[in-house]
Design a protein around this motif. Structure first.
Motif, PDB file in Angstrom:
ATOM      1  N   ALA A 130       0.674  -1.231   0.027  1.00 52.19           N
ATOM      2  CA  ALA A 130      -0.017  -0.027   0.153  1.00 52.19           C
ATOM      3  C   ALA A 130       0.900   1.268   0.099  1.00 52.19           C
ATOM      4  O   ALA A 130       1.952   1.376   0.279  1.00 52.19           O
ATOM      5  CB  ALA A 130      -0.942   0.007   1.247  1.00 52.19           C
ATOM      6  N   ASP A 131       0.367   2.312  -0.367  1.00 44.32           N
ATOM      7  CA  ASP A 131       0.896   3.595  -0.460  1.00 44.32           C
ATOM      8  C   ASP A 131       1.424   4.327   0.839  1.00 44.32           C
ATOM      9  O   ASP A 131       2.475   5.183   0.860  1.00 44.32           O
ATOM     10  CB  ASP A 131       0.265   4.532  -1.172  1.00 44.32           C
ATOM     11  CG  ASP A 131      -0.556   3.998  -2.411  1.00 44.32           C
ATOM     12  OD1 ASP A 131      -0.508   2.759  -2.684  1.00 44.32           O
ATOM     13  OD2 ASP A 131      -0.941   5.065  -3.340  1.00 44.32           O
ATOM     14  N   SER A 132       0.801   4.053   1.885  1.00 44.74           N
ATOM     15  CA  SER A 132       1.097   4.799   3.114  1.00 44.74           C
ATOM     16  C   SER A 132       0.462   4.209   4.361  1.00 44.74           C
ATOM     17  O   SER A 132      -0.424   3.101   4.038  1.00 44.74           O
ATOM     18  CB  SER A 132       0.519   6.053   3.086  1.00 44.74           C
ATOM     19  OG  SER A 132      -1.005   6.313   3.110  1.00 44.74           O
ATOM     20  N   GLY A 133       0.778   4.483   5.467  1.00 44.27           N
ATOM     21  CA  GLY A 133       0.220   3.729   6.699  1.00 44.27           C
ATOM     22  C   GLY A 133      -1.305   3.605   6.821  1.00 44.27           C
ATOM     23  O   GLY A 133      -1.819   2.865   6.899  1.00 44.27           O
ATOM     24  N   SER A 134      -1.657   5.075   6.489  1.00 41.77           N
ATOM     25  CA  SER A 134      -3.247   5.157   6.643  1.00 41.77           C
ATOM     26  C   SER A 134      -3.897   4.331   5.582  1.00 41.77           C
ATOM     27  O   SER A 134      -4.976   3.705   5.786  1.00 41.77           O
ATOM     28  CB  SER A 134      -3.684   6.799   6.255  1.00 41.77           C
ATOM     29  OG  SER A 134      -2.981   7.547   7.256  1.00 41.77           O
ATOM     30  N   VAL A 135      -3.414   4.335   4.408  1.00 44.09           N
ATOM     31  CA  VAL A 135      -3.939   3.356   3.409  1.00 44.09           C
ATOM     32  C   VAL A 135      -3.858   1.827   3.561  1.00 44.09           C
ATOM     33  O   VAL A 135      -4.683   1.124   3.588  1.00 44.09           O
ATOM     34  CB  VAL A 135      -3.250   3.652   1.754  1.00 44.09           C
ATOM     35  CG1 VAL A 135      -3.968   2.643   0.922  1.00 44.09           C
ATOM     36  CG2 VAL A 135      -3.528   5.214   1.377  1.00 44.09           C
ATOM     37  N   SER A 136      -2.685   1.499   4.432  1.00 52.21           N
ATOM     38  CA  SER A 136      -2.575   0.026   4.924  1.00 52.21           C
ATOM     39  C   SER A 136      -3.678  -0.337   5.547  1.00 52.21           C
ATOM     40  O   SER A 136      -4.292  -1.327   5.804  1.00 52.21           O
ATOM     41  CB  SER A 136      -1.359  -0.321   5.064  1.00 52.21           C
ATOM     42  OG  SER A 136      -1.216   0.060   6.583  1.00 52.21           O
ATOM     43  N   VAL A 137      -3.918   0.750   6.698  1.00 51.69           N
ATOM     44  CA  VAL A 137      -4.956   0.607   7.584  1.00 51.69           C
ATOM     45  C   VAL A 137      -6.309   0.417   6.975  1.00 51.69           C
ATOM     46  O   VAL A 137      -7.239  -0.517   7.371  1.00 51.69           O
ATOM     47  CB  VAL A 137      -5.026   1.695   8.592  1.00 51.69           C
ATOM     48  CG1 VAL A 137      -6.370   1.656   9.471  1.00 51.69           C
ATOM     49  CG2 VAL A 137      -3.853   1.696   9.503  1.00 51.69           C
ATOM     50  N   GLU A 138      -6.509   1.454   5.960  1.00 51.73           N
ATOM     51  CA  GLU A 138      -7.851   1.296   5.168  1.00 51.73           C
ATOM     52  C   GLU A 138      -7.914  -0.110   4.454  1.00 51.73           C
ATOM     53  O   GLU A 138      -8.811  -0.732   4.664  1.00 51.73           O
ATOM     54  CB  GLU A 138      -7.911   2.170   3.959  1.00 51.73           C
ATOM     55  CG  GLU A 138      -7.894   3.836   4.298  1.00 51.73           C
ATOM     56  CD  GLU A 138      -9.170   4.158   4.805  1.00 51.73           C
ATOM     57  OE1 GLU A 138     -10.076   3.666   4.471  1.00 51.73           O
ATOM     58  OE2 GLU A 138      -9.049   5.005   5.659  1.00 51.73           O
ATOM     59  N   VAL A 139      -6.883  -0.598   3.893  1.00 53.86           N
ATOM     60  CA  VAL A 139      -6.777  -1.848   3.190  1.00 53.86           C
ATOM     61  C   VAL A 139      -7.136  -3.046   4.182  1.00 53.86           C
ATOM     62  O   VAL A 139      -8.004  -3.815   3.972  1.00 53.86           O
ATOM     63  CB  VAL A 139      -5.535  -1.981   2.705  1.00 53.86           C
ATOM     64  CG1 VAL A 139      -5.313  -3.604   2.218  1.00 53.86           C
ATOM     65  CG2 VAL A 139      -5.339  -1.373   1.493  1.00 53.86           C
ATOM     66  N   SER A 140      -6.478  -3.036   5.452  1.00 51.15           N
ATOM     67  CA  SER A 140      -6.762  -4.056   6.752  1.00 51.15           C
ATOM     68  C   SER A 140      -8.023  -4.071   6.841  1.00 51.15           C
ATOM     69  O   SER A 140      -8.612  -5.198   7.153  1.00 51.15           O
ATOM     70  CB  SER A 140      -5.716  -3.820   7.810  1.00 51.15           C
ATOM     71  OG  SER A 140      -6.145  -2.685   8.318  1.00 51.15           O
ATOM     72  N   MET A 141      -9.030  -2.807   7.061  1.00 51.53           N
ATOM     73  CA  MET A 141     -10.280  -2.939   7.523  1.00 51.53           C
ATOM     74  C   MET A 141     -11.013  -3.454   6.461  1.00 51.53           C
ATOM     75  O   MET A 141     -11.888  -4.212   6.588  1.00 51.53           O
ATOM     76  CB  MET A 141     -10.617  -1.433   7.862  1.00 51.53           C
ATOM     77  CG  MET A 141      -9.870  -1.179   9.138  1.00 51.53           C
ATOM     78  SD  MET A 141     -10.058   0.695   9.589  1.00 51.53           S
ATOM     79  CE  MET A 141     -11.982   0.749  10.252  1.00 51.53           C
ATOM     80  N   LYS A 142     -10.778  -3.022   5.088  1.00 52.55           N
ATOM     81  CA  LYS A 142     -11.509  -3.429   4.249  1.00 52.55           C
ATOM     82  C   LYS A 142     -11.532  -5.011   3.948  1.00 52.55           C
ATOM     83  O   LYS A 142     -12.322  -5.897   3.569  1.00 52.55           O
ATOM     84  CB  LYS A 142     -11.172  -2.917   2.679  1.00 52.55           C
ATOM     85  CG  LYS A 142     -12.080  -3.194   1.754  1.00 52.55           C
ATOM     86  CD  LYS A 142     -11.577  -2.727   0.294  1.00 52.55           C
ATOM     87  CE  LYS A 142     -11.706  -1.061  -0.136  1.00 52.55           C
ATOM     88  NZ  LYS A 142     -11.201  -0.697  -1.409  1.00 52.55           N
ATOM     89  N   MET A 143      -9.894  -5.557   4.121  1.00 49.29           N
ATOM     90  CA  MET A 143      -9.827  -6.977   4.124  1.00 49.29           C
ATOM     91  C   MET A 143     -10.732  -7.762   5.221  1.00 49.29           C
ATOM     92  O   MET A 143     -11.438  -8.894   4.712  1.00 49.29           O
ATOM     93  CB  MET A 143      -8.406  -7.359   4.442  1.00 49.29           C
ATOM     94  CG  MET A 143      -7.417  -7.135   3.378  1.00 49.29           C
ATOM     95  SD  MET A 143      -5.811  -7.243   4.052  1.00 49.29           S
ATOM     96  CE  MET A 143      -4.866  -7.398   2.311  1.00 49.29           C
ATOM     97  N   ALA A 144     -11.067  -7.029   6.336  1.00 51.71           N
ATOM     98  CA  ALA A 144     -11.708  -7.816   7.522  1.00 51.71           C
ATOM     99  C   ALA A 144     -13.055  -7.892   7.217  1.00 51.71           C
ATOM    100  O   ALA A 144     -13.778  -8.678   7.180  1.00 51.71           O
ATOM    101  CB  ALA A 144     -11.553  -6.956   8.932  1.00 51.71           C
ATOM    102  N   LEU A 145     -13.717  -6.547   6.267  1.00 55.84           N
ATOM    103  CA  LEU A 145     -15.209  -6.643   5.970  1.00 55.84           C
ATOM    104  C   LEU A 145     -15.324  -7.721   4.858  1.00 55.84           C
ATOM    105  O   LEU A 145     -16.326  -8.334   4.947  1.00 55.84           O
ATOM    106  CB  LEU A 145     -15.529  -5.220   5.164  1.00 55.84           C
ATOM    107  CG  LEU A 145     -15.232  -4.152   6.223  1.00 55.84           C
ATOM    108  CD1 LEU A 145     -15.639  -2.683   5.509  1.00 55.84           C
ATOM    109  CD2 LEU A 145     -16.503  -4.146   7.531  1.00 55.84           C
TER     110      LEU A 145
END
Ligand code: PMP
Length: 430
Positions: free
Chosen positions: A110-125
């Motif tokens: 991912a491009d940045s820390g915040s985006v990796s958090v977005e990605v991790s949350m989307k993964m959980a969903l």
């Protein structure tokens, strides 16, 4: 070269982090950096106590990191990651799989820390969609921080990130009381009561628990007891909820372990890393998952994980990250971080005696002085610069997280500057 007109343009036209456009705090022009030193446009040198917000762990302008970038640049700076792969991405992901907890096998860049958090949350969903359920709530901790994008903000401390501003827009998640039992305290089982109650109450709606393991960073620089984290893992298993560990700040040695989860001997289902991943040279982050999580997401109705940004797997960023991780694997960081920790304990902890100080705490290469009064940011920043150090306080926190390669005399200079700063009432708001 940095002119008065550059400074004026900056003030008139450029946003800086958390800064007003109308009444900006002063900004210092930096024109070069080397090792643990930052050079200002007027020639002054500052000892860096911040590692550019946890990132520049090997120091600035590192020849090996520069070399890795130059080498990659002669091959290609970027190529799309959809339909293509490339040697630096593979080398990086191999290292990430090797270095992170054993269960984590699949890497999303991912491009940045915040985006990796977005990605991790989307993964959980999407994981729950893959299991034929809709689960859309996250359980997290008060005083947490996970980034500035909207999903990340929704799991940040509600007060610090001003959830009231976004009411009606931000999804509302479940917040457990912040852990109170400190890293070095005797474990108090009641510290976990609120979390236990909430996971029991909400587990059927919970897609995941998301937290910063052991160190809550930007939400208060708090170090909590590893037993708390062990209990989180036990309860996530008991109630069948995923655990996302945000190690964007703590990852890569900062707390004295390669990953903060290791203090508790636990493994998350999803791990976010960033910041120090490229040794602070450029933005890159990653979210790693277990095979089970990846397979379940891939079985979800979409048939794939629904994310794929333009600069995903940027070769320059991957190449420099490979070199940064190689340097970590060579192992000098363990002695460096241990020696920083030792010096912080010897020299920073005694500041506890100052009347302005509420508490001083140290873990790995992190030293925190919490004051009774909030700092007067502009005055204190100017004072630190006048002392030849770069320390960026916020709220009631003056803290150090220097590059691992800092020399003992330079670290002493940082600590001394804090000691002197605490003596001036004008550095604090009443
Ligand atoms: N999570 C944590 C724990 C962080 O400390 C940060 C950055 N301070 C982020 C996420 C967000 O990372 P970035 O600023 O790279 O978006």
């Amino acid at each position: 070269m940095f002119t008065q007109s550059d400074a004026e343009f900056d003030r008139q036209h450029i946003w800086h982090p958390y800064t007003s456009m109308q009444d900006p705090l002063p900004c210092y022009p930096v024109v070069a950096a080397q090792g643990y030193l930052l050079q200002l446009a007027d020639g002054r040198e500052l000892v860096d106590g911040m590692s550019s917000w946890w990132a520049a762990i090997h120091g600035y302008n590192h020849p090996r990191l520069n070399q890795a970038l130059q080498q990659q640049m002669t091959q290609m700076s970027h190529v799309m990651f959809g339909g293509f792969t490339h040697p630096s991405a593979v080398a990086l992901c191999r290292k990430l799989v090797e270095m992170t907890p054993a269960a984590l096998e699949c890497v999303f860049l991912a491009d940045s820390g915040s985006v990796s958090v977005e990605v991790s949350m989307k993964m959980a969903l999407q994981y729950w969609l893959g299991r034929g359920e809709t689960r859309q709530k996250f359980l997290t901790l008060k005083r947490g921080y996970h980034g500035d994008t909207f999903a990340a903000m929704s799991v940040c401390d509600p007060d610090n990130s001003m959830h009231s501003l976004w009411r009606g827009y931000l999804p509302e998640h479940v917040f457990a009381a912040a852990p109170e039992c400190g890293f070095d305290d005797e474990w108090n089982a009641h510290d976990f009561d609120d979390f236990a109650r909430l996971i029991k109450q909400h587990h059927q709606q919970l897609a995941a628990v998301i937290l910063e393991p052991v160190v809550q960073g930007a939400g208060g620089m708090r170090f909590y007891h590893p037993r708390y984290l062990q209990r989180v893992r036990e309860y996530c298993d008991r109630y069948g909820v995923l655990l996302i560990a945000d190690e964007i700040a703590t990852g890569f040695g900062r707390t004295g372990k390669l990953f903060a989860c290791q203090h508790a001997g636990i493994e998350p289902d999803i791990l976010c890393v960033g910041k120090a991943l490229t040794g602070g040279t450029m933005t890159l982050a990653a979210a790693l998952t277990t095979r089970e999580v990846a397979d379940t997401i891939s079985r979800s109705p979409a048939g794939c994980f629904m994310h794929g940004p333009t600069f995903m797997g940027n070769p320059l960023a991957c190449a420099v990250a490979v070199e940064s991780l190689r340097m970590l694997q060579e192992g000098a960081w363990t002695a460096q971080v241990a020696s920083i920790e030792h010096q912080l304990r010897e020299q920073l902890l005694p500041l506890q005696a100052a009347s302005q100080v509420k508490s001083v705490r140290v873990l790995g290469a992190i030293g925190v002085v919490e004051t009774h009064q909030p700092v007067n940011m502009a005055a204190l920043q100017q004072f630190f610069v006048s002392q030849g150090v770069w320390i960026r306080p916020f709220g009631r926190l003056i803290y150090l997280m220097p590059p691992y390669i800092i020399a003992p005399a330079a670290l002493e200079k940082l600590i001394q500057a804090i000691g002197v700063a605490l003596e001036h009432p004008s550095h604090f708001t009443s």
